[in-house]
Write a protein that holds these residues in place. Structure first.
Motif, mmCIF file in Angstrom:
data_model
loop_
_atom_site.group_PDB
_atom_site.id
_atom_site.type_symbol
_atom_site.label_atom_id
_atom_site.label_comp_id
_atom_site.label_asym_id
_atom_site.label_seq_id
_atom_site.Cartn_x
_atom_site.Cartn_y
_atom_site.Cartn_z
ATOM 1 N N ILE A 77 0.888 -3.296 -6.136
ATOM 2 C CA ILE A 77 0.481 -1.654 -6.012
ATOM 3 C C ILE A 77 -0.476 -1.355 -5.782
ATOM 4 N N ILE A 78 -1.296 -0.924 -4.180
ATOM 5 C CA ILE A 78 -2.201 -0.505 -3.863
ATOM 6 C C ILE A 78 -2.677 1.154 -3.151
ATOM 7 N N PRO A 79 -2.699 1.587 -4.464
ATOM 8 C CA PRO A 79 -2.970 3.225 -3.978
ATOM 9 C C PRO A 79 -3.862 3.865 -2.896
ATOM 10 N N VAL A 80 -3.250 4.874 -1.946
ATOM 11 C CA VAL A 80 -3.964 5.136 -0.749
ATOM 12 C C VAL A 80 -3.886 6.881 -0.781
ATOM 13 N N ASN A 81 -4.488 7.388 -1.373
ATOM 14 C CA ASN A 81 -4.834 9.068 -1.268
ATOM 15 C C ASN A 81 -5.907 9.130 -1.185
ATOM 16 N N PRO A 82 -6.947 10.757 -0.743
ATOM 17 C CA PRO A 82 -7.906 10.326 -0.420
ATOM 18 C C PRO A 82 -8.398 11.334 -1.509
ATOM 19 N N ALA A 83 -7.896 11.926 -2.313
ATOM 20 C CA ALA A 83 -7.687 13.057 -3.746
ATOM 21 C C ALA A 83 -8.367 12.225 -4.650
ATOM 22 N N ALA A 84 -7.774 10.848 -4.140
ATOM 23 C CA ALA A 84 -7.358 10.360 -6.044
ATOM 24 C C ALA A 84 -8.544 8.952 -5.372
ATOM 25 N N SER A 85 -8.864 8.440 -4.820
ATOM 26 C CA SER A 85 -10.399 8.086 -4.157
ATOM 27 C C SER A 85 -10.853 7.333 -4.915
ATOM 28 N N ALA A 101 0.691 -0.955 -0.180
ATOM 29 C CA ALA A 101 -0.498 0.202 0.097
ATOM 30 C C ALA A 101 0.629 1.342 -0.204
ATOM 31 N N ILE A 102 0.811 2.047 -0.594
ATOM 32 C CA ILE A 102 1.568 3.511 -1.230
ATOM 33 C C ILE A 102 0.695 4.718 -0.414
ATOM 34 N N VAL A 103 0.512 5.327 0.607
ATOM 35 C CA VAL A 103 0.109 6.048 1.139
ATOM 36 C C VAL A 103 0.830 7.303 0.436
ATOM 37 N N GLY A 104 0.319 7.909 0.160
ATOM 38 C CA GLY A 104 -0.490 9.540 -0.266
ATOM 39 C C GLY A 104 0.667 9.493 -1.867
ATOM 40 N N LEU A 105 0.347 7.834 -2.677
ATOM 41 C CA LEU A 105 0.374 7.632 -3.658
ATOM 42 C C LEU A 105 0.082 8.858 -5.251
ATOM 43 N N ASP A 118 1.022 -6.067 2.932
ATOM 44 C CA ASP A 118 2.381 -6.721 3.793
ATOM 45 C C ASP A 118 3.488 -5.172 4.315
ATOM 46 N N ILE A 119 3.411 -4.530 3.160
ATOM 47 C CA ILE A 119 4.455 -3.157 3.423
ATOM 48 C C ILE A 119 3.278 -2.256 3.050
ATOM 49 N N VAL A 120 3.819 -1.286 4.465
ATOM 50 C CA VAL A 120 2.735 0.575 4.327
ATOM 51 C C VAL A 120 3.703 1.115 4.269
ATOM 52 N N ASN A 121 4.229 1.456 2.759
ATOM 53 C CA ASN A 121 4.840 2.043 2.061
ATOM 54 C C ASN A 121 4.344 4.297 1.708
ATOM 55 N N VAL A 122 4.879 5.190 2.384
ATOM 56 C CA VAL A 122 4.519 5.895 2.690
ATOM 57 C C VAL A 122 5.197 7.631 2.404
ATOM 58 N N PHE A 123 4.611 8.251 1.544
ATOM 59 C CA PHE A 123 4.827 8.965 1.037
ATOM 60 C C PHE A 123 4.549 10.545 1.270
ATOM 61 N N ARG A 124 3.980 10.933 2.675
ATOM 62 C CA ARG A 124 3.659 11.719 3.561
ATOM 63 C C ARG A 124 4.471 12.520 4.433
ATOM 64 N N ARG A 125 4.588 13.816 4.790
ATOM 65 C CA ARG A 125 5.569 14.347 5.833
ATOM 66 C C ARG A 125 5.549 13.744 6.832
ATOM 67 N N SER A 126 6.134 13.609 7.792
ATOM 68 C CA SER A 126 7.088 13.379 9.183
ATOM 69 C C SER A 126 5.269 13.645 10.034
ATOM 70 N N GLU A 127 4.875 14.294 9.620
ATOM 71 C CA GLU A 127 4.624 14.679 10.819
ATOM 72 C C GLU A 127 2.384 14.173 11.208
ATOM 73 N N TYR A 128 2.517 13.201 9.772
ATOM 74 C CA TYR A 128 1.597 12.421 9.471
ATOM 75 C C TYR A 128 2.081 10.685 10.121
ATOM 76 N N CYS A 129 2.942 11.072 9.570
ATOM 77 C CA CYS A 129 2.777 9.534 9.953
ATOM 78 C C CYS A 129 2.576 8.596 10.667
ATOM 79 N N ALA A 130 2.731 9.196 12.476
ATOM 80 C CA ALA A 130 2.249 9.060 13.685
ATOM 81 C C ALA A 130 0.915 7.918 13.404
#
Length: 142
Positions: free
Chosen positions: A48-56, A22-26, A77-89
């Protein structure tokens, strides 16, 4: 917390065993790094599984895009994150809730809080590493 990424060998094993990423912020824009990385990983055989609310609800790279990790019906299996650090938690909490095995923060992204959440939920955390580069290294080393 003194965080250390897994070794190169461990990262290679993680990637070898992974299927769904899952790619968060794709982004749906083909000139963005997240798109280029996702495209490359898809070409290498990962789903690849896209995660992006704007493109849902739309498709990115031929896959349905979801608003959140909770919306994905398949095991991740893997959550791959393309978001700024403050959103990662928050992403780490969601990854734990869906039972992901690995939380992977892309190159340039570091969140000690997200790493701690991953550790507390028996997930492997990887930070400040590009999954595309690490996959290429593991292919070269195998």
């Amino acid at each position: 917390m003194s965080f250390m990424n897994p070794t190169q060998e461990q990262i290679g094993q993680i990637l070898k065993q992974a299927g769904n990423i899952a790619i968060v912020g794709l982004s749906d824009k083909s000139d963005r790094i997240s798109y280029i990385v996702a495209y490359t990983m898809q070409q290498r055989g990962y789903r690849i599984i896209p995660v992006n609310p704007a493109a849902s609800g739309t498709e990115i790279l031929g896959e349905i895009c979801y608003a959140s990790l909770h919306d994905i019906p398949d095991k991740i299996d893997i959550v791959n994150v393309f978001r700024r650090s403050e959103y990662c938690a928050q992403v780490a909490r969601e990854a734990a809730e869906i039972g992901a095995e690995v939380l992977w923060l892309q190159q340039g992204i570091i969140s000690e809080e997200a790493a701690l959440i991953a550790k507390e939920n028996d997930m492997i955390a990887i930070m400040d590493r590009c999954i595309k580069v690490e996959d290429a290294i593991s292919l070269r080393n195998s």
